[in-house]
Every structure is written in C-alpha cells, then in structure tokens.
Design a protein around this motif. Structure first.
Motif, PDB file in Angstrom:
ATOM      1  N   LEU A   1       0.821  -1.213   0.000  1.00  0.00           N
ATOM      2  CA  LEU A   1       0.000   0.000   0.000  1.00  0.00           C
ATOM      3  C   LEU A   1       0.853   1.259   0.000  1.00  0.00           C
ATOM      4  N   THR A   2       2.117   1.127   0.357  1.00  0.00           N
ATOM      5  CA  THR A   2       3.040   2.256   0.361  1.00  0.00           C
ATOM      6  C   THR A   2       3.984   2.177  -0.839  1.00  0.00           C
ATOM      7  N   SER A   3       3.723   1.235  -1.754  1.00  0.00           N
ATOM      8  CA  SER A   3       4.483   1.073  -3.000  1.00  0.00           C
ATOM      9  C   SER A   3       5.931   0.681  -2.777  1.00  0.00           C
ATOM     10  N   VAL A   4       6.195  -0.086  -1.715  1.00  0.00           N
ATOM     11  CA  VAL A   4       7.577  -0.521  -1.470  1.00  0.00           C
ATOM     12  C   VAL A   4       7.655  -2.015  -1.167  1.00  0.00           C
ATOM     13  N   SER A   5       6.656  -2.790  -1.581  1.00  0.00           N
ATOM     14  CA  SER A   5       6.697  -4.210  -1.231  1.00  0.00           C
ATOM     15  C   SER A   5       7.879  -4.913  -1.879  1.00  0.00           C
ATOM     16  N   ASN A   6       8.316  -4.450  -3.049  1.00  0.00           N
ATOM     17  CA  ASN A   6       9.486  -5.059  -3.674  1.00  0.00           C
ATOM     18  C   ASN A   6      10.733  -4.861  -2.813  1.00  0.00           C
ATOM     19  N   LEU A   7      10.873  -3.674  -2.218  1.00  0.00           N
ATOM     20  CA  LEU A   7      12.033  -3.409  -1.368  1.00  0.00           C
ATOM     21  C   LEU A   7      11.943  -4.209  -0.071  1.00  0.00           C
ATOM     22  N   TYR A   8      10.741  -4.323   0.479  1.00  0.00           N
ATOM     23  CA  TYR A   8      10.576  -5.144   1.683  1.00  0.00           C
ATOM     24  C   TYR A   8      10.941  -6.596   1.397  1.00  0.00           C
ATOM     25  N   LEU A   9      10.458  -7.114   0.269  1.00  0.00           N
ATOM     26  CA  LEU A   9      10.742  -8.510  -0.064  1.00  0.00           C
ATOM     27  C   LEU A   9      12.223  -8.715  -0.368  1.00  0.00           C
TER      28      LEU A   9
ATOM     29  N   VAL B   1       2.849 -11.749  -2.218  1.00  0.00           N
ATOM     30  CA  VAL B   1       4.217 -11.609  -2.725  1.00  0.00           C
ATOM     31  C   VAL B   1       4.228 -11.029  -4.141  1.00  0.00           C
ATOM     32  N   HIS B   2       3.141 -11.212  -4.896  1.00  0.00           N
ATOM     33  CA  HIS B   2       3.116 -10.741  -6.284  1.00  0.00           C
ATOM     34  C   HIS B   2       3.019  -9.232  -6.396  1.00  0.00           C
ATOM     35  N   THR B   3       2.778  -8.532  -5.283  1.00  0.00           N
ATOM     36  CA  THR B   3       2.679  -7.075  -5.344  1.00  0.00           C
ATOM     37  C   THR B   3       4.031  -6.401  -5.539  1.00  0.00           C
ATOM     38  N   TRP B   4       5.109  -7.186  -5.569  1.00  0.00           N
ATOM     39  CA  TRP B   4       6.438  -6.605  -5.791  1.00  0.00           C
ATOM     40  C   TRP B   4       6.477  -5.795  -7.088  1.00  0.00           C
ATOM     41  N   SER B   5       5.771  -6.258  -8.110  1.00  0.00           N
ATOM     42  CA  SER B   5       5.845  -5.588  -9.408  1.00  0.00           C
ATOM     43  C   SER B   5       5.180  -4.218  -9.367  1.00  0.00           C
ATOM     44  N   LEU B   6       4.158  -4.068  -8.522  1.00  0.00           N
ATOM     45  CA  LEU B   6       3.542  -2.756  -8.356  1.00  0.00           C
ATOM     46  C   LEU B   6       4.538  -1.777  -7.751  1.00  0.00           C
ATOM     47  N   GLY B   7       5.322  -2.257  -6.784  1.00  0.00           N
ATOM     48  CA  GLY B   7       6.336  -1.404  -6.179  1.00  0.00           C
ATOM     49  C   GLY B   7       7.365  -0.936  -7.193  1.00  0.00           C
ATOM     50  N   VAL B   8       7.806  -1.850  -8.056  1.00  0.00           N
ATOM     51  CA  VAL B   8       8.772  -1.485  -9.094  1.00  0.00           C
ATOM     52  C   VAL B   8       8.216  -0.370  -9.966  1.00  0.00           C
ATOM     53  N   GLU B   9       6.968  -0.520 -10.406  1.00  0.00           N
ATOM     54  CA  GLU B   9       6.370   0.487 -11.280  1.00  0.00           C
ATOM     55  C   GLU B   9       6.227   1.834 -10.591  1.00  0.00           C
ATOM     56  N   GLU B  10       5.684   1.827  -9.380  1.00  0.00           N
ATOM     57  CA  GLU B  10       5.418   3.097  -8.719  1.00  0.00           C
ATOM     58  C   GLU B  10       6.704   3.828  -8.384  1.00  0.00           C
ATOM     59  N   GLN B  11       7.755   3.100  -8.014  1.00  0.00           N
ATOM     60  CA  GLN B  11       9.043   3.749  -7.760  1.00  0.00           C
ATOM     61  C   GLN B  11       9.626   4.319  -9.058  1.00  0.00           C
ATOM     62  N   PHE B  12       9.440   3.603 -10.140  1.00  0.00           N
ATOM     63  CA  PHE B  12       9.880   4.098 -11.445  1.00  0.00           C
ATOM     64  C   PHE B  12       9.184   5.411 -11.778  1.00  0.00           C
ATOM     65  N   TYR B  13       7.875   5.464 -11.523  1.00  0.00           N
ATOM     66  CA  TYR B  13       7.118   6.659 -11.883  1.00  0.00           C
ATOM     67  C   TYR B  13       7.270   7.807 -10.896  1.00  0.00           C
ATOM     68  N   LEU B  14       7.977   7.585  -9.801  1.00  0.00           N
ATOM     69  CA  LEU B  14       8.377   8.701  -8.955  1.00  0.00           C
ATOM     70  C   LEU B  14       9.474   9.525  -9.625  1.00  0.00           C
TER      71      LEU B  14
ATOM     72  N   ALA C   1      14.106  -0.952 -14.619  1.00  0.00           N
ATOM     73  CA  ALA C   1      13.734   0.309 -15.261  1.00  0.00           C
ATOM     74  C   ALA C   1      13.850   0.244 -16.781  1.00  0.00           C
ATOM     75  N   TRP C   2      14.861  -0.442 -17.279  1.00  0.00           N
ATOM     76  CA  TRP C   2      15.073  -0.469 -18.727  1.00  0.00           C
ATOM     77  C   TRP C   2      13.913  -1.139 -19.456  1.00  0.00           C
ATOM     78  N   GLU C   3      13.201  -2.048 -18.781  1.00  0.00           N
ATOM     79  CA  GLU C   3      12.074  -2.710 -19.420  1.00  0.00           C
ATOM     80  C   GLU C   3      10.932  -1.726 -19.651  1.00  0.00           C
ATOM     81  N   LEU C   4      10.666  -0.870 -18.674  1.00  0.00           N
ATOM     82  CA  LEU C   4       9.649   0.163 -18.858  1.00  0.00           C
ATOM     83  C   LEU C   4      10.098   1.199 -19.886  1.00  0.00           C
TER      84      LEU C   4
END
Length: 659
Positions: free
Chosen positions: A131-139, A160-173, A224-227
């Motif tokens: 919910l804070t867009s950092v589950s990838n970093l936590y995992l 555990v699958h929410t890691w990808s949401l964290g990657v995206e939201e951090q990218f869009y910061l 990041a390069w994939e996005l």
C-alpha cells in the motif's frame, strides 16, 4: 505489474518547436489483447501444471506496455504545457490504489484463518508495504535476511506478487521528472537521453543478476530499462511498413514471448540467469508487437484485438491482483499441487473475482463516480490506508502476543536457520552469488592423517547430510565440498563457480587424497542418470569406497507446515497426499544403475518411507526431519546418517561411531 490502462479515444495536440500539429492518440484494442496474453501467461505459470515454466515473463511484458502508454501521455502533456505532477499521481492512484487496498484488506482478514504466525507476519508487512508502494524493497530485504538457504515457500505468501507494483510506482516517482528535464529537447535528442538511461539500467541489471539474482529480481533500477524500452517507442516511431513485413515481425515477436514463457525457468544459471540479458527476449517481443500495431498493424495485432482478448485485457489488473491470493488459499489448504480440474476452477474463480473487482472497485473510481475530485480521492485513499494499517498492525500484534501452540511450534521450522547445519557460505557455497574463492578449503577439505577420511560432495542435498555424518562418525574425519545446484557429476552443466569447484575435486583433490569414502549426493533428476555411471567409473580408482546417496522423500509443500496442519486438526492423510510420488520410481532406477556401475547405493527415501502406502518418518523427538520440501534439519540429518550407518551399507562406518 500493471499499468496505466487505455489512452482515451480522441485527439491530443502536441506543441513542438512552435508548431501544433494534430496527432491522434486512439485507443488500441491490440494493447489490451497483449495485456491478456501477459496475464494469461502468469496465470498458467502459477497453476503449477502448465508447461510454461517461465510464465513470470508476463510481468516484463506488462512493464513494456506501461512504459509505452504512460510515457506517450506524459510526453504529449509536456509538449502541450499541460502536464501536472499532482494530476499524474492522481491518475495513478485512481488506477492502482482502490483494487489494491481491497485485495490487501480482504487477504489480511483471512490471514489468521489460513497462515501460521511467521507466514502471517510476512503477509502483514508485505501488504502494508504494498500500500506504500515498497513491497518489492521489503521482499528484497526479507530475502536477504533469510536464515534458510531457500526463501520462504511462495505458496505461503498471498501478497508476494505485489512486488511488481512497487517497481512500477518507484519508477514513476522518477521518470516523469526525467521527461520534464528533456521536454525542451528535440524528440530524437530526448530519445537518446532516455535510451542512455535504459542502457545503464540494463547493464546494471546484468551485473546484479550475476552478483545476486534474488536481489536483482526486486530492485527498480534493474527493471527500469524494461519500462523505458516501451517508452522509447514514443521517441522513435516507425514508418508504415509493408504488410508482409509487419506480419513477419509480429509473428517473431509473439514467438519470442511464448518461447520465453516456455523455455525460461527459475533455475536457470549463469549466463542465462533471469533477469539478466535474457530478459531482452520477452521485452523485445512486447516492444515489437506494440510497434507493429502503431506502424499499420498485422494479423497478430488484429487477432489480439478480438473481443475475448480485449475483455481479459480490461480486467487484467484485477485479475493479476486476485489470482495469487486465491491460488495460495487452495494450495495451503490441500498441501499439494492442483489437479487439472482444480486448476481450471482456480482460473475461473480468479476471473470471477477480477470482474467483480473491475466492475465495482476499479470503474467507480476511474469514472469518478467515487472520489470525484482530487481532494476527495486523497481523503478516501488516506482513510483506507489508515484502516488497513490498523488492521494489519492489529493482526501482527495479536500474532506476536498469542501463546504458541504445538502447530505454531512446528510451523516455525518453515524459517529454519540452516547456516550452521549446512556450513552455508563456507563449505556450502551459494553458486549464483559466491565464487570458488569463497570456499574455505582449510576448514572444509583438510584430510586427516590419523582418522579415516569421508568426503561428502554435491549440492544442498549433500550439504544437509554433512552434520549428520560428522556427528555420527566421531572416529572419522568428515569433509564437505558442496555448492547450491551443483551436482557431483563429470560433465554436468551448471553455474560457473559450481563447475570450477567440481573440476577441482575430480581432477586434483580426489587423485591426490584418495579418501576412504566418497559420498555423492544431490537432488537427482532423470537426466542425470547417464552421467552418474560415467562419474562412478572415473571416481572408483580415486577412493576406497564410492557411495551414491539416492533421492530423499519430497513434499509438495514444506513438511514442517504439513505437520503443523496435522497438529492443528487435519487428517494424517495430508502427509501422504502431499508426498511427491515420482521420487520412488527415480530411487529404484538410480539404485539399479549405481549397483551395475560397481558403487554402493543407499536409499534415504526407503529409510524414511519403508511402507510406500503409509506416512513416512517425519519427526524425531518432536522436531521435523525436514523443514522445507525436502532439506533436513540438524536432527533429521543425524537420524538419517545413523540409519544409513545402521544398515551396514558403508563398510567400516560402524567402527567409526563412538564406542
């Protein structure tokens, strides 16, 4: 995963160097169809019964789509002078947050009924970090901090699958700020800057995958390069290509994606480890399909534009969110992989949940029936965040304060600390993040001049035997040469550092030392059998006794968890139903081959499971013999070593026991 949804139908104006040409940005049904392909690949992979062992590449396809669509909108708004960072994040919140917060809330409400304490704690913190867009970093941190060689069973982690949401939201910061910085450049110059960033991200990802692929999987700089690969299509539009060429390129593109999903797998070693340079394949496939659709289309793009694909694409975000908690619930309840019919039911249930989520959660917010203004949206999102945080923290506090039951005690072995038992990172190397230089030869491989020398060689299924033999044979000197995924075979493929260690053993140490007993052990597969006979032939004259330890009993879910379920009231039949049946056949085949080659064979499987129709030996003095699908605890290692010695299978070993 996922993604700014479709760009609305209509015409946007782009201001570039004083000119304001018309540039239509129309809804593209084929992109929704590509979303459908990506999410279906993920779903089929997660059923565990499909041949798509690399279905995780569906997430990479989603990254490309997201990078293309969002960059197209942001870049046009920047050129028009209408871009607002607050408006951008409002759109992201409308798109991502409502369905996510409902998924996390309902999953956490079910957690006390489904998960044991250690699993519950991880689920709570994964959900709150999502919910804070950092589950990838936590995992990533949680993975690095794991005491066991293997990370926790993913089937015990419904979020555990929410890691990808964290990657995206951090990218869009960060990425909109980069686009803002280059907004005054000519388009191709801006594209060059963005491409340079993508190249740097890619090279960093290749390096980190080699150094630590677990960490690389979750880090946004690696992905990041994939996005950006999708974003580059905004800066380098293709001319309208001949129809036949578009058809050929689109066909190759979809084959790249499908081939990656079929051929890739989580066990790929250097130089094929994922997400290293091999991630180019699915990313290139997605980029090419989007490009062909914008350059006139192809029969593949038209096929993806059919209503069934478009319909799945529209609900793909909710489908991605809901499928994994549903799959995990059933997997933990049954303690085994689903049957074909059960898998079909899981997929159907996921579609039903996804449609309801899309219809009653996603759409009201996206169409502004709820959260009509930005202010009301932020207030509702903040209130929902606070409510779920209170819920999660309450579950966590209850979990830590509640008295431990017998089932909780057994389940605690899911996070078993194997560092001392396996001598991890000293005598048991982690091949994908250590080199042969990290192997402590003085500690692990110094032969004794006064005691019989016993050498245990192989992968983690050899490492888990060392402590048992070392404890049970005090009159012998037990050495260890083990590395993860590293089978003690001549001519076997594997990680570069594993091969370096095994070559050293076969070509130098064994001929020079000639130990009294060599025990070869691994998680044997059917394709290993031809190499085993050749290995025995080459080792027989380099050791007095050659012993091959066969496969150990395996379970479809961690044994410690299945034991906890039984202790909590489930039938003992769960232990039998969860057992992997193919191991028994492999055990028989391997014994025939080893004995024909003139070596001694011992069967851990039959020592633990003398009656194939009944439950195996699973505990010793209340401690699980195995903590995950098959690896031994210290107590299990000692029990098995003593059982092997007790059979007399190793000549002289009984004399080396304590008198």
């Amino acid at each position: 995963m996922l993604l700014e949804h479709t760009v609305s139908t209509g015409t946007l104006r782009r201001q570039e160097h004083g000119k304001i040409p018309h540039e239509p940005v129309a809804y593209r049904a084929d992109i929704d169809g590509l979303r459908a392909v990506a999410v279906l690949i993920v779903l089929l992979f997660h059923t565990g019964i499909s041949p798509l062992r690399g279905g995780f590449v569906g997430v990479d396809v989603f990254f490309v789509i997201s990078g293309y669509l969002i960059t197209k909108v942001v870049w046009q708004e920047l050129q028009q002078g209408t871009f607002s960072l607050l408006t951008f994040y409002e759109r992201r919140t409308r798109r991502i947050f409502p369905a996510l917060v409902v998924t996390v809330a309902l999953t956490l409400l079910c957690a006390p009924l489904l998960l044991f304490p250690s699993e519950r704690t991880t689920a709570v913190w994964t959900g709150l970090s999502a919910l804070t867009s950092v589950s990838n970093l936590y995992l990533a941190v949680e993975t690095l901090g794991k005491t066991g060689y293997f990370a926790a069973d993913v089937y015990s982690q419904p979020l555990v699958h929410t890691w990808s949401l964290g990657v995206e939201e951090q990218f869009y910061l960060v990425f909109p700020l980069i686009l803002f910085a280059v907004a005054g450049f000519k388009r191709h110059h801006a594209g060059l800057v963005v491409a340079a960033i993508a190249l740097a991200s890619f090279l960093f990802g290749v390096w980190l995958t080699i150094a630590n692929r677990d960490l690389a999987y979750y880090i946004p700089l690696v992905r990041a390069w994939e996005l950006i690969a999708g974003a580059l299509l905004v800066f380098t539009p293709l001319p309208r290509l001949p129809a036949r060429l578009r058809d050929v390129l689109a066909t190759l593109a979809i084959l790249l994606i499908a081939g990656s999903a079929y051929r890739f797998h989580g066990g790929m070693s250097y130089p094929m480890a994922f997400p290293g340079f091999v991630a180019i394949a699915p990313v290139a496939g997605a980029v090419a399909l989007i490009a062909m659709g914008g350059a006139g289309g192809s029969y593949v793009n038209r096929f993806l534009s059919l209503p069934p694909f478009v319909g799945i694409g529209k609900i793909s975000y909710s489908l991605y969110l809901w499928h994994w908690p549903i799959f995990v619930t059933v997997a933990l309840t049954t303690a085994r992989a689903p049957t074909m019919m059960e898998a079909a039911g899981l997929v159907l249930a996921s579609f039903v949940a996804a449609y309801l989520s899309w219809r009653f959660v996603e759409q009201p917010f996206r169409q502004r029936r709820l959260g009509r203004t930005a202010r009301s949206l932020w207030m509702q999102a903040g209130a929902a965040w606070c409510v779920v945080c209170v819920l999660g923290l309450g579950i966590w506090l209850f979990t830590t304060a509640a008295p431990q039951t017998e089932s909780d005690r057994l389940a605690s072995y899911i996070t078993y600390d194997d560092r001392v038992t396996y001598r991890r990172e000293t005598c048991f190397l982690i091949s994908y993040k250590q080199t042969a230089a990290d192997y402590a030869s003085d500690t692990c491989l110094s032969p004794s001049s006064v005691k019989p020398n016993v050498l245990v060689m192989g992968d983690s299924h050899a490492a888990h035997l060392w402590s048992g033999f070392n404890t049970s044979l005090p009159q012998a000197h037990v050495m260890q040469a083990t590395s993860s995924g590293c089978k003690p075979l001549v001519g076997t493929p594997g990680e570069r550092e594993c091969l370096s260690l095994m070559r050293r053993m076969f070509e130098q140490f064994l001929p020079e030392t000639k130990p009294d007993v060599v025990i070869l052990s691994a998680r044997w597969a059917d394709y290993d059998l031809p190499l085993i006979a050749e290995t025995i032939r080459q080792v027989k004259d380099k050791a007095r006794i050659v012993v091959v330890s066969g496969p150990i009993v395996e379970y479809q879910r961690p044994l410690s968890r299945v034991l906890a379920q039984v202790a909590a009231g489930r039938s003992d039949n769960l232990l039998t139903e969860s057992r992997v049946t193919a191991v028994a056949r492999r055990d028989r085949d391997l014994q025939a081959l080893v004995e024909a080659a003139g070596a001694i064979y011992v069967s851990p499987y039959r020592l633990l499971c003398p009656d194939s129709g009944a439950a195996c030996t699973t505990t010793v003095d209340g401690v699980p013999l195995q903590w995950d699908y098959g690896h031994l605890t210290a107590e299990g290692s000692k029990f098995l070593a003593e059982s092997i010695i007790g059979t007399g299978a190793i000549p002289g070993a009984q004399a080396w026991q304590a008198r």
